[in-house]
Design a protein around this motif. Structure first.
Motif, short mmCIF file in Angstrom:
data_model
loop_
_atom_site.label_atom_id
_atom_site.label_comp_id
_atom_site.label_asym_id
_atom_site.label_seq_id
_atom_site.Cartn_x
_atom_site.Cartn_y
_atom_site.Cartn_z
N PHE A 37 -8.22 -5.51 -0.27
CA PHE A 37 -9.37 -4.75 0.19
C PHE A 37 -10.70 -5.42 -0.12
CE2 PHE A 37 -6.04 -1.52 -0.69
CZ PHE A 37 -5.83 -1.12 0.62
N SER A 38 -11.68 -5.17 0.75
CA SER A 38 -13.07 -5.56 0.54
C SER A 38 -13.86 -4.32 0.14
CB SER A 38 -13.64 -6.17 1.83
OG SER A 38 -12.98 -7.36 2.17
N ASP A 39 -15.18 -4.47 0.05
CA ASP A 39 -16.01 -3.29 -0.24
C ASP A 39 -15.83 -2.25 0.87
OD1 ASP A 39 -16.93 -4.55 -2.48
OD2 ASP A 39 -18.82 -5.19 -1.59
N ILE A 40 -15.71 -2.71 2.12
CA ILE A 40 -15.38 -1.83 3.24
C ILE A 40 -14.19 -2.45 3.98
CG2 ILE A 40 -16.19 -0.71 5.36
CD1 ILE A 40 -19.06 -1.14 4.41
N THR A 41 -13.14 -1.68 4.10
CA THR A 41 -11.95 -2.14 4.81
C THR A 41 -11.59 -1.11 5.87
OG1 THR A 41 -11.12 -3.22 2.81
CG2 THR A 41 -9.54 -2.85 4.59
N VAL A 42 -11.27 -1.58 7.06
CA VAL A 42 -10.90 -0.70 8.17
C VAL A 42 -9.42 -0.89 8.50
CG1 VAL A 42 -11.15 -0.28 10.65
CG2 VAL A 42 -13.18 -0.47 9.21
N LEU A 43 -8.72 0.23 8.64
CA LEU A 43 -7.37 0.23 9.18
C LEU A 43 -7.49 0.67 10.63
CD1 LEU A 43 -5.42 1.96 6.26
CD2 LEU A 43 -5.92 -0.47 6.57
N TYR A 44 -7.40 -0.29 11.54
CA TYR A 44 -7.54 -0.02 12.96
C TYR A 44 -6.17 0.14 13.60
CZ TYR A 44 -7.67 -1.21 17.92
OH TYR A 44 -7.46 -1.22 19.28
N GLY A 45 -6.09 1.06 14.56
CA GLY A 45 -4.84 1.19 15.31
C GLY A 45 -4.94 2.34 16.28
N ASN A 46 -4.18 2.25 17.34
CA ASN A 46 -4.13 3.33 18.31
C ASN A 46 -3.34 4.51 17.74
OD1 ASN A 46 -5.62 2.39 20.73
ND2 ASN A 46 -4.14 0.72 20.66
N ASN A 47 -3.27 5.61 18.49
CA ASN A 47 -2.55 6.79 18.04
C ASN A 47 -1.10 6.43 17.73
OD1 ASN A 47 -4.85 8.31 18.51
ND2 ASN A 47 -4.25 8.87 20.58
N GLY A 48 -0.62 6.90 16.58
CA GLY A 48 0.75 6.64 16.18
C GLY A 48 0.95 5.34 15.44
N SER A 52 -3.41 6.90 9.43
CA SER A 52 -3.60 8.09 8.60
C SER A 52 -2.51 8.22 7.56
CB SER A 52 -3.64 9.35 9.49
OG SER A 52 -4.72 9.29 10.40
N THR A 53 -1.29 7.88 7.94
CA THR A 53 -0.17 7.92 6.99
C THR A 53 -0.43 6.99 5.81
OG1 THR A 53 1.45 8.49 8.70
CG2 THR A 53 2.30 7.45 6.71
N ILE A 54 -0.92 5.79 6.10
CA ILE A 54 -1.19 4.82 5.03
C ILE A 54 -2.27 5.35 4.09
CG2 ILE A 54 -2.10 2.52 4.53
CD1 ILE A 54 -0.73 1.57 7.12
N LEU A 55 -3.33 5.93 4.65
CA LEU A 55 -4.38 6.49 3.79
C LEU A 55 -3.82 7.57 2.87
CD1 LEU A 55 -7.65 6.90 5.92
CD2 LEU A 55 -7.05 5.12 4.28
N ASN A 56 -2.97 8.44 3.42
CA ASN A 56 -2.43 9.52 2.59
C ASN A 56 -1.46 8.98 1.54
OD1 ASN A 56 -2.45 12.39 2.10
ND2 ASN A 56 -0.33 12.41 2.78
N ILE A 57 -0.72 7.93 1.87
CA ILE A 57 0.16 7.30 0.89
C ILE A 57 -0.67 6.73 -0.26
CG2 ILE A 57 1.66 5.30 0.50
CD1 ILE A 57 2.83 5.83 3.31
N ILE A 225 -11.26 2.87 5.60
CA ILE A 225 -11.54 3.76 6.73
C ILE A 225 -10.51 3.56 7.83
CG2 ILE A 225 -13.26 4.44 8.44
CD1 ILE A 225 -15.38 3.16 6.58
N ALA A 226 -9.92 4.65 8.28
CA ALA A 226 -9.02 4.62 9.43
C ALA A 226 -9.81 5.02 10.67
CB ALA A 226 -7.85 5.58 9.23
N THR A 227 -9.86 4.14 11.66
CA THR A 227 -10.63 4.44 12.88
C THR A 227 -10.20 3.53 14.01
OG1 THR A 227 -12.87 4.67 13.81
CG2 THR A 227 -12.49 2.81 12.33
#
Length: 276
Positions: A37-48, A52-57, A225-227
């Motif tokens: 991770f960096s100071d700001i890291t984005v988890l990008y991906g389409n629906n499914g 969000s699952t990774i963030l909750n894990i 951030i997931a977006t």
């Protein structure tokens, strides 16, 4: 500040006869390296894609405020969610001021979901609107304004307002969402944000992304951030993991499918835009 340095998802695989067991099913066919991770890291991906699952894990592994406690799915006696979380691993970062490794994640760290913000908006707006409604109703019944305001401030009036708040629904707005997000984020902590752009206009999405950049730079905050918002992706000073790839490779924002789609959409219509 990097409070969370890296996170490794479970590398265990269930038998082929159990292909749909959550959360293992989310990562079938994927072979990612640990997230760094960096100071700001984005988890990008389409629906499914599993962002969000990774963030909750991560939130459950770190026991962050706001995590969702996913229960066992009832397939036999094994709690597969707990099993998966136990198989994940992480490393904490180093304090940039002292040079010493962190021993724990800051206690004011949080997992903030879009539905959390929408729920807070609803409560705030319901309270404001319904309070005005009750004031108007009491004045209509013959009370003057001071008497009506005195009633609303009384124990009985407050009780009636609380009852009404949860009995009706009102709509939300982006400005309130921005304010709530600003109120929730405090200095020197880790924040996991799940699609924070929900309910925000493109202009407000850019405003929020610029604020996140400032919080990471000046307030000692770290964000994951997931977006899939092109406005956040193009504004955040972030490291971006593309969850639509098998290896979750690091990508540039302008190479991502969602961003390219927007570009192609407006390119095909540029004659209309140029004539304005």
């Amino acid at each position: 500040m990097k409070y969370l340095l890296s996170f490794k998802l479970s590398g265990e695989r269930l038998e082929e006869s159990c292909p749909h067991i959550y959360p293992y099913s989310v990562f079938r066919g994927k072979d990612p390296e640990p997230f760094v991770f960096s100071d700001i890291t984005v988890l990008y991906g389409n629906n499914g894609s599993g962002k969000s699952t990774i963030l909750n894990i991560i939130a459950n592994k770190l026991e962050l405020k706001g995590r969702e406690h996913v229960t066992a799915n009832g397939l036999g006696r094994i709690d597969y969610t707990l099993k998966y979380n136990n198989e994940c691993a992480y490393d904490l970062g180093v304090d940039e001021n002292s040079g010493l490794s962190f021993h724990e994640i800051p206690r004011n760290s949080m997992y903030i979901k879009s539905e959390d913000i929408l729920y807070e908006i609803k409560k705030i707006q319901q309270r404001d609107v319904l309070s005005s409604d009750m004031l108007y109703y009491n004045m209509k019944q013959g009370k003057n304004r001071k008497e009506a305001e005195r009633y609303l401030s009384s124990a009985e009036g407050k009780k009636r307002l609380v009852e009404k708040i949860f009995a009706q629904e009102k709509y939300s707005n982006g400005e309130t969402a921005l304010q709530i997000l600003n109120d929730l984020i405090t200095p020197d902590a880790l924040f996991l944000l799940d699609e924070p752009e929900v309910s925000l206009s493109p202009a407000n999405q850019v405003t929020m992304a610029e604020e996140i950049n400032k919080m990471a730079r000046f307030l000692g905050c770290q964000f994951i951030i997931a977006t899939h918002s092109p406005f956040l992706l193009g504004t955040l000073n972030a490291k971006i993991y593309n969850l639509d790839t098998c290896d979750y490779r690091v990508s540039k924002w302008y190479d991502l499918e969602n961003v390219r789609y927007f570009y192609d959409f407006f390119q095909k219509r540029k004659d209309f835009l140029n004539n304005r």
